[in-house]
Design a protein around this motif. Sequence first.
Motif, PDB file in Angstrom:
ATOM      1  N   SER A   1       0.838  -1.154  -0.098  1.00 47.74           N
ATOM      2  CA  SER A   1       0.168   0.107   0.127  1.00 47.74           C
ATOM      3  C   SER A   1       0.729   1.158  -0.063  1.00 47.74           C
ATOM      4  CB  SER A   1      -1.009   0.084   1.207  1.00 47.74           C
ATOM      5  OG  SER A   1      -0.210   0.025   2.401  1.00 47.74           O
ATOM      6  N   MET A   2       2.044   1.119   0.454  1.00 49.50           N
ATOM      7  CA  MET A   2       2.860   2.251   0.822  1.00 49.50           C
ATOM      8  C   MET A   2       3.947   2.532  -0.422  1.00 49.50           C
ATOM      9  SD  MET A   2       1.608   3.156   3.520  1.00 49.50           S
ATOM     10  CE  MET A   2       2.621   4.629   3.983  1.00 49.50           C
ATOM     11  N   ASN A   3       3.920   1.752  -1.579  1.00 46.51           N
ATOM     12  CA  ASN A   3       4.796   1.886  -2.628  1.00 46.51           C
ATOM     13  C   ASN A   3       4.864   3.367  -3.157  1.00 46.51           C
ATOM     14  OD1 ASN A   3       5.216  -0.928  -2.471  1.00 46.51           O
ATOM     15  ND2 ASN A   3       4.027  -1.323  -4.318  1.00 46.51           N
ATOM     16  N   GLU A   4       3.727   3.674  -3.772  1.00 45.47           N
ATOM     17  CA  GLU A   4       3.842   5.012  -4.396  1.00 45.47           C
ATOM     18  C   GLU A   4       4.178   6.357  -3.340  1.00 45.47           C
ATOM     19  OE1 GLU A   4       2.452   5.078  -8.593  1.00 45.47           O
ATOM     20  OE2 GLU A   4       0.833   4.201  -7.602  1.00 45.47           O
ATOM     21  N   PHE A   5       3.252   5.962  -2.217  1.00 46.03           N
ATOM     22  CA  PHE A   5       3.064   6.975  -1.421  1.00 46.03           C
ATOM     23  C   PHE A   5       4.595   7.268  -0.725  1.00 46.03           C
ATOM     24  CE2 PHE A   5       2.959   8.003   3.115  1.00 46.03           C
ATOM     25  CZ  PHE A   5       1.954   9.339   3.214  1.00 46.03           C
ATOM     26  N   SER A   6       5.414   6.254  -0.434  1.00 43.95           N
ATOM     27  CA  SER A   6       6.320   6.369   0.038  1.00 43.95           C
ATOM     28  C   SER A   6       7.646   6.976  -0.834  1.00 43.95           C
ATOM     29  CB  SER A   6       7.151   4.948   0.457  1.00 43.95           C
ATOM     30  OG  SER A   6       6.562   4.431   1.643  1.00 43.95           O
ATOM     31  N   ILE A   7       7.516   6.781  -2.318  1.00 40.68           N
ATOM     32  CA  ILE A   7       8.098   7.297  -3.247  1.00 40.68           C
ATOM     33  C   ILE A   7       7.848   8.800  -3.263  1.00 40.68           C
ATOM     34  CG2 ILE A   7       8.533   7.486  -5.765  1.00 40.68           C
ATOM     35  CD1 ILE A   7       8.283   4.653  -5.815  1.00 40.68           C
ATOM     36  N   GLU A   8       6.638   9.332  -3.306  1.00 41.25           N
ATOM     37  CA  GLU A   8       6.361  10.576  -3.281  1.00 41.25           C
ATOM     38  C   GLU A   8       6.896  11.495  -1.973  1.00 41.25           C
ATOM     39  OE1 GLU A   8       5.303  12.338  -5.654  1.00 41.25           O
ATOM     40  OE2 GLU A   8       4.700  10.816  -7.210  1.00 41.25           O
ATOM     41  N   THR A   9       6.572  10.837  -0.685  1.00 38.83           N
ATOM     42  CA  THR A   9       7.034  11.540   0.433  1.00 38.83           C
ATOM     43  C   THR A   9       8.568  11.518   0.517  1.00 38.83           C
ATOM     44  OG1 THR A   9       6.779   9.439   1.533  1.00 38.83           O
ATOM     45  CG2 THR A   9       4.851  10.989   1.255  1.00 38.83           C
TER      46      THR A   9
ATOM     47  N   GLY B   1      19.384   9.042  -5.926  1.00 35.36           N
ATOM     48  CA  GLY B   1      18.511   9.489  -6.527  1.00 35.36           C
ATOM     49  C   GLY B   1      17.093  10.107  -5.682  1.00 35.36           C
ATOM     50  N   SER B   2      16.141  10.627  -6.353  1.00 32.29           N
ATOM     51  CA  SER B   2      14.814  11.086  -5.854  1.00 32.29           C
ATOM     52  C   SER B   2      13.849  10.675  -6.518  1.00 32.29           C
ATOM     53  CB  SER B   2      15.236  12.547  -5.636  1.00 32.29           C
ATOM     54  OG  SER B   2      14.945  13.237  -6.697  1.00 32.29           O
ATOM     55  N   ASP B   3      12.542  11.230  -5.951  1.00 30.11           N
ATOM     56  CA  ASP B   3      11.267  11.214  -6.642  1.00 30.11           C
ATOM     57  C   ASP B   3      11.237  11.821  -8.167  1.00 30.11           C
ATOM     58  OD1 ASP B   3      11.212  13.294  -4.495  1.00 30.11           O
ATOM     59  OD2 ASP B   3       9.742  13.886  -6.071  1.00 30.11           O
ATOM     60  N   VAL B   4      12.097  12.747  -8.334  1.00 32.85           N
ATOM     61  CA  VAL B   4      12.250  13.376  -9.561  1.00 32.85           C
ATOM     62  C   VAL B   4      12.740  12.492 -10.556  1.00 32.85           C
ATOM     63  CG1 VAL B   4      13.283  15.352 -10.866  1.00 32.85           C
ATOM     64  CG2 VAL B   4      12.662  15.618  -8.401  1.00 32.85           C
ATOM     65  N   ASP B   5      13.953  11.668 -10.349  1.00 29.76           N
ATOM     66  CA  ASP B   5      14.470  10.442 -11.036  1.00 29.76           C
ATOM     67  C   ASP B   5      13.382   9.410 -11.412  1.00 29.76           C
ATOM     68  OD1 ASP B   5      17.262  11.861 -11.241  1.00 29.76           O
ATOM     69  OD2 ASP B   5      16.996  11.538  -9.136  1.00 29.76           O
ATOM     70  N   PHE B   6      12.740   8.877 -10.348  1.00 27.90           N
ATOM     71  CA  PHE B   6      11.848   7.795 -10.362  1.00 27.90           C
ATOM     72  C   PHE B   6      10.406   8.472 -10.376  1.00 27.90           C
ATOM     73  CE2 PHE B   6      10.079   3.527  -9.021  1.00 27.90           C
ATOM     74  CZ  PHE B   6      10.761   2.819  -9.901  1.00 27.90           C
ATOM     75  N   ASN B   7       9.957   8.916 -11.460  1.00 28.42           N
ATOM     76  CA  ASN B   7       8.829   9.589 -11.563  1.00 28.42           C
ATOM     77  C   ASN B   7       7.658   8.833 -11.762  1.00 28.42           C
ATOM     78  OD1 ASN B   7       8.268   9.073 -14.489  1.00 28.42           O
ATOM     79  ND2 ASN B   7      10.255  10.230 -14.938  1.00 28.42           N
ATOM     80  N   PRO B   8       6.373   9.636 -11.585  1.00 32.73           N
ATOM     81  CA  PRO B   8       5.214   8.764 -11.535  1.00 32.73           C
ATOM     82  C   PRO B   8       4.872   7.934 -12.666  1.00 32.73           C
ATOM     83  CG  PRO B   8       4.703  11.091 -10.732  1.00 32.73           C
ATOM     84  CD  PRO B   8       6.103  10.995 -11.297  1.00 32.73           C
ATOM     85  N   ARG B   9       5.434   8.316 -13.894  1.00 36.20           N
ATOM     86  CA  ARG B   9       5.262   7.222 -14.973  1.00 36.20           C
ATOM     87  C   ARG B   9       5.928   6.127 -14.585  1.00 36.20           C
ATOM     88  NH1 ARG B   9       8.683   6.053 -18.802  1.00 36.20           N
ATOM     89  NH2 ARG B   9      10.025   7.775 -18.284  1.00 36.20           N
TER      90      ARG B   9
ATOM     91  N   HIS C   1      13.517   2.842   3.990  1.00 37.03           N
ATOM     92  CA  HIS C   1      12.980   4.072   4.777  1.00 37.03           C
ATOM     93  C   HIS C   1      14.137   4.751   4.650  1.00 37.03           C
ATOM     94  CE1 HIS C   1       9.255   1.943   5.655  1.00 37.03           C
ATOM     95  NE2 HIS C   1       9.998   0.672   5.870  1.00 37.03           N
ATOM     96  N   ASP C   2      14.151   6.142   4.050  1.00 41.05           N
ATOM     97  CA  ASP C   2      15.216   7.131   4.203  1.00 41.05           C
ATOM     98  C   ASP C   2      15.463   7.774   5.101  1.00 41.05           C
ATOM     99  OD1 ASP C   2      16.974   8.984   3.190  1.00 41.05           O
ATOM    100  OD2 ASP C   2      16.328   8.646   1.076  1.00 41.05           O
ATOM    101  N   ALA C   3      16.591   7.871   5.859  1.00 43.52           N
ATOM    102  CA  ALA C   3      16.896   8.569   7.089  1.00 43.52           C
ATOM    103  C   ALA C   3      16.551  10.139   6.662  1.00 43.52           C
ATOM    104  CB  ALA C   3      18.347   8.226   7.800  1.00 43.52           C
ATOM    105  N   ARG C   4      16.911  10.644   5.418  1.00 44.83           N
ATOM    106  CA  ARG C   4      16.769  12.018   5.246  1.00 44.83           C
ATOM    107  C   ARG C   4      15.283  12.355   5.305  1.00 44.83           C
ATOM    108  NH1 ARG C   4      20.323  10.735   0.008  1.00 44.83           N
ATOM    109  NH2 ARG C   4      18.621   9.041  -0.126  1.00 44.83           N
TER     110      ARG C   4
ATOM    111  N   ALA D   1      12.095  15.037  -2.826  1.00 40.00           N
ATOM    112  CA  ALA D   1      11.346  15.374  -1.768  1.00 40.00           C
ATOM    113  C   ALA D   1      12.217  15.552  -0.464  1.00 40.00           C
ATOM    114  CB  ALA D   1      10.590  14.024  -1.134  1.00 40.00           C
ATOM    115  N   ASN D   2      13.539  15.017  -0.331  1.00 41.32           N
ATOM    116  CA  ASN D   2      14.677  15.030   0.604  1.00 41.32           C
ATOM    117  C   ASN D   2      15.659  16.149   0.425  1.00 41.32           C
ATOM    118  OD1 ASN D   2      13.280  13.228   2.238  1.00 41.32           O
ATOM    119  ND2 ASN D   2      14.295  11.442   1.081  1.00 41.32           N
ATOM    120  N   GLY D   3      15.429  16.771  -0.833  1.00 41.94           N
ATOM    121  CA  GLY D   3      16.490  17.910  -1.279  1.00 41.94           C
ATOM    122  C   GLY D   3      16.833  18.610  -0.080  1.00 41.94           C
ATOM    123  N   GLY D   4      18.204  18.965   0.226  1.00 44.59           N
ATOM    124  CA  GLY D   4      18.575  19.921   1.120  1.00 44.59           C
ATOM    125  C   GLY D   4      18.559  19.220   2.572  1.00 44.59           C
ATOM    126  N   ARG D   5      18.193  17.857   2.669  1.00 45.75           N
ATOM    127  CA  ARG D   5      18.136  17.532   4.098  1.00 45.75           C
ATOM    128  C   ARG D   5      19.364  16.578   4.568  1.00 45.75           C
ATOM    129  NH1 ARG D   5      11.756  15.379   3.983  1.00 45.75           N
ATOM    130  NH2 ARG D   5      10.721  17.501   3.810  1.00 45.75           N
TER     131      ARG D   5
END
Length: 647
Positions: free
Chosen positions: A273-281, A291-299, A460-463, A611-615
């Motif tokens: 259930s958390m697959n796409e939610f966790s990528i976006e957050t 990488g980030s959610d910008v690299d692994f985009n919704p498509r 689960h990303d510590a950032r 989502a974690n840019g600058g953290r």
Amino acid sequence: MIKGVTGKILWVDLTHGTCSEEAVPEKVYENYLAGVGLAAYYLYQRIPAGADALGPDNILAFVPGLLTGTGSLMTGRWLAAAKSPLTGTWGDANCGGTLSPAIKQCGYDGIFFSGISPKPVYLYVDHAHAELRDASELWGMDSRETENRIKSQSPRKGIHVACIGGAGEKCSLIAGIVNDQGRMAARSGLGAVMGSKKLKAVALSGSHPIPVADPAEMKRLSGRFLKFARFQPPFLNGYGMRLLGVLMRIMPLAMRQDGMLYKVLLKKWGTVSMNEFSIETGDAPLRNSGGSDVDFNPRMHAPINPDRFSLREEMKYHCYSCPVGCGGICKLDSKGGETHKPEYETVLALGGLLMNTDLDSLFIMNEKLNRAGMDSISAGGTLAFAIECFENGILTLEDTGGLELRWGNTDAILALLDLMIARQGLGAVLADGSKLAAERIGRDSERFAVHSGGQEPAMHDARNDPGFGLHYAVEPTPGRHTIGSILYYEMFQLWSRVKGVPRPSWRFYPKSQKYRPSRENAAMAAANSQFKMIMDGAGLCLFGAFIGVQRIPIFEWLNAATGWKKTPEEYMEIGRRVQTLRQAFNARQGADLLHKMNDRILGRPPLLDGANGGRSVPLEKLVPQYWRAMGWDEKTGQPPVEDLQAF
């Protein structure tokens, strides 16, 4: 004798082929509960300092929880424990399925293996006796074949089997222990310990009852909790979960989470259930954490929408005593066959971490890893390491046997995974995880080995939640995601039952608050560590604990089962005692008490976007405060002398 436990453990000397019973003093249960506490009590005393994790001095424990089989709910977890060959520290691996009650129904609160067998064997235990049997014909079989063969050869029904596959036999340091043909005690490399001992399987078929002190109270408590477990309102579809993740990412404030929402998601879809939610957050690390959610985009992540998994699910899978049923049995592919539904960790480790967008490959790799008995988290992290080495010219086509290890190259990923399982070619270099692989490859490859203390962290990303980073670094088992985080603390809601722990004052708060190296954040982390030891001593599922202690009556269940009248604060002190004992184990073995980890985990340097840019995680300031909150030396993490004398 107190109720809820059997009062004895089984010792199996593999070197001499003998089995013997040992009575457990009541004070051990009083001080450490069962489960992880019982394992820590005996392993700390009986594994000598400097023991070879793959040698005869290491001891492997199988322990159920104190609450298993007592009529409580979501308390069917069992634990394997030993010195970890992967990290050199205390190692344990938690698992569901049906094995936990089977251990207690055989009359034991734990089974402990020492020595090394001269030939492959498996342990058979029923309600009357225990014996080692020849496993020569089983050696070389995968976990499914092994379980099926043992069951087919026994005249008794209701046999429960835990075994290793090829990864454990070949002593891969990222091998786990499999039961129910796809539930795995995957972490810490304990499948390699079984393999080194030539122990192929454990087969259990007991019928002993498990008495409790107050059956009526146990029934009342379980009935009350069942109302929360069954509560299931209509909710979003998979696409809605992605949009919810986007909303959480762009909101200027963080929202304190209530675990009842996660329970609803688990019952509907399971952990996927958390697959796409966790990528976006930003919860999911991507492209080897670079990488980030910008690299692994919704498509790209649309194929892992949770609704896609529901389409392949043939039936729900429930672990013992669980009314939620987050697991599932799914169609493997168009050719037929079945597999356990891949968990969130597996999907992201073999998907986003590798930039792999092929859904069929995730099911196929999940089944390969289950059959081989190999940890999907460490396997994914190690494959990501290899891809990045190839992308940067450290590995060549000659090294890979002609495999083009590029991000998202599914065919190459599948082929390399087969080599890892078989310990062939480049797979032999990678089969023990990314840390050892980097040491073998050299050429500055260690900068791409994303691990903590030798173990690849979970998805689960510590950032995104610095609590994960702290626990990855300070837990006696490094790189573990199942102990604590700021999110976990919010869902446990310990402040509703335990005096003296921090109580969040606001439902919404600035996201920057999570990154403050404050005493409050450290105290929350310490409370998480202590509570998790209670959970693992009782056999409580982490997902059950997420529902919140004001709803799941773990403290009351423990009292009803045993006849004790302990307060929640007294149970938390037991949790601190068990955590301290695990830390003392590491100190005795000469292991680092602060685990070294790849800088990417902590956001050094920070990501530039997403989502974690600058953290980044202020680990150096958090660690001393955590150690102080645990009652240990704030500079070294060493437990006080008076604590050690108590063991």
